[in-house]
Scaffold this motif. Sequence first.
Motif, short mmCIF file in Angstrom:
data_model
loop_
_atom_site.label_atom_id
_atom_site.label_comp_id
_atom_site.label_asym_id
_atom_site.label_seq_id
_atom_site.Cartn_x
_atom_site.Cartn_y
_atom_site.Cartn_z
N SER A 50 0.90 -1.31 -0.11
CA SER A 50 -0.06 -0.03 -0.20
C SER A 50 0.79 1.42 -0.09
O SER A 50 1.89 1.35 0.29
N MET A 52 -0.33 3.59 1.62
CA MET A 52 -1.07 4.17 3.01
C MET A 52 0.06 4.80 3.90
O MET A 52 -0.45 5.58 4.73
N PRO A 54 2.07 6.89 6.10
CA PRO A 54 2.56 8.30 6.28
C PRO A 54 3.93 8.72 6.14
O PRO A 54 4.28 9.53 5.84
N THR A 55 4.76 7.52 6.59
CA THR A 55 6.27 7.81 6.49
C THR A 55 6.74 7.70 5.34
O THR A 55 6.33 6.85 4.50
N GLU A 59 7.37 1.69 7.04
CA GLU A 59 7.80 0.86 7.83
C GLU A 59 6.71 -0.26 7.91
O GLU A 59 5.57 -0.11 7.69
N PRO A 60 7.26 -1.36 8.25
CA PRO A 60 6.31 -2.65 8.27
C PRO A 60 5.33 -2.42 9.25
O PRO A 60 5.47 -2.07 10.45
N PHE A 61 4.04 -3.01 9.00
CA PHE A 61 3.14 -2.90 10.23
C PHE A 61 3.23 -4.15 11.24
O PHE A 61 3.82 -5.09 10.87
N LYS A 62 2.95 -3.75 12.28
CA LYS A 62 3.01 -4.64 13.41
C LYS A 62 1.83 -5.46 13.81
O LYS A 62 1.98 -6.83 13.85
#
Lengths: 97, 91, 124
Positions: A50, A52, A54-55, A59-62
């Motif tokens: 995605s 999506m 914002p950074t 960064e990988p989602f947790k």
Amino acid sequence: MTFTGTEVPEQTGYLIINEDGGVVSSGGDLENDEHAASVIMNMLNLIEKSTMSPTENKEPFKRLSIQYDDHLYIVMVSNKKIHVVKRNYVPAEPVEA
Amino acid sequence: MEKPLDRCLDEVFNTPGVTGVLCADAQGLCLSSKGTAHPRAAGVITSLMKQAAQLEPTADNLPVLRLESESCNILIQGKSEITLAVYKTPE
Amino acid sequence: MAEEMKKYLHEIMSQIDGIHAVLITDRDGVPVLKAATESAPELALRPGFLTTVGMATDQAGKLGMGKSQRIACIYGKYQVIHFNRFPLMVSMIASSTANTGMLLGLEAELSSLVQDLKAAVDVI
């Protein structure tokens, strides 16, 4: 330590899915639930690719939580496997002073 | 025409901890966005909500999705034609 | 090489529900690369249809807001999204219920492929 699916309080079901979307193990409400596995895999694939985040560095989602009125699913990826836990949701009672 | 929507989103955006907010329509197009929420994300957000709706098709309400990462939590909820995403710093 | 590109297009198409075809054409609607499923409406794959967008893009550029980058047309049963990548044009044909936001987001994914094709077309 193998995940027996009983560690989480108020748990009603669990699923462990491998990278290809195949169900490795399951129990409780989610026993053999291929439909839930495929829906969750599709959602994770969307998130992976995605725009999506914002950074700047994606960064990988947790963790992903899918919350209904009285129960929720928690999805995490660990060790190349997708862990899904379904548990009851008991909203915290407001503390009476 | 979009003033009431903007006012509503401003209210959410001004809540402490909120870094971005985005409102998308049923086609995945961004109606309005503020802060760190990029309008491009509207498509993915709507798509995620549509997928989540299939998890329990018989449920009364659509679920609330919460995507947690190191620096940001994204909360997503849809209602009829609209999907709303709120970007928050983790507590 | 064209086969690999077609495969790549098909992979991209499988990511979104409801996509029927992705075509990369020149301004006259002549296809440079085409990937379509069986459900793609035949008429929409013809140069006669695709070239009208080139004209629309040119006209849209005269509205005083700069060059037109993307055009999205949503019809009853289908939607057609075009990206202006002069001298090429990317056209996507999908069902009207497909997620328009996601389709527009595909521009970034297709951009490197279009760059390669552009380089090839420029040489000719």
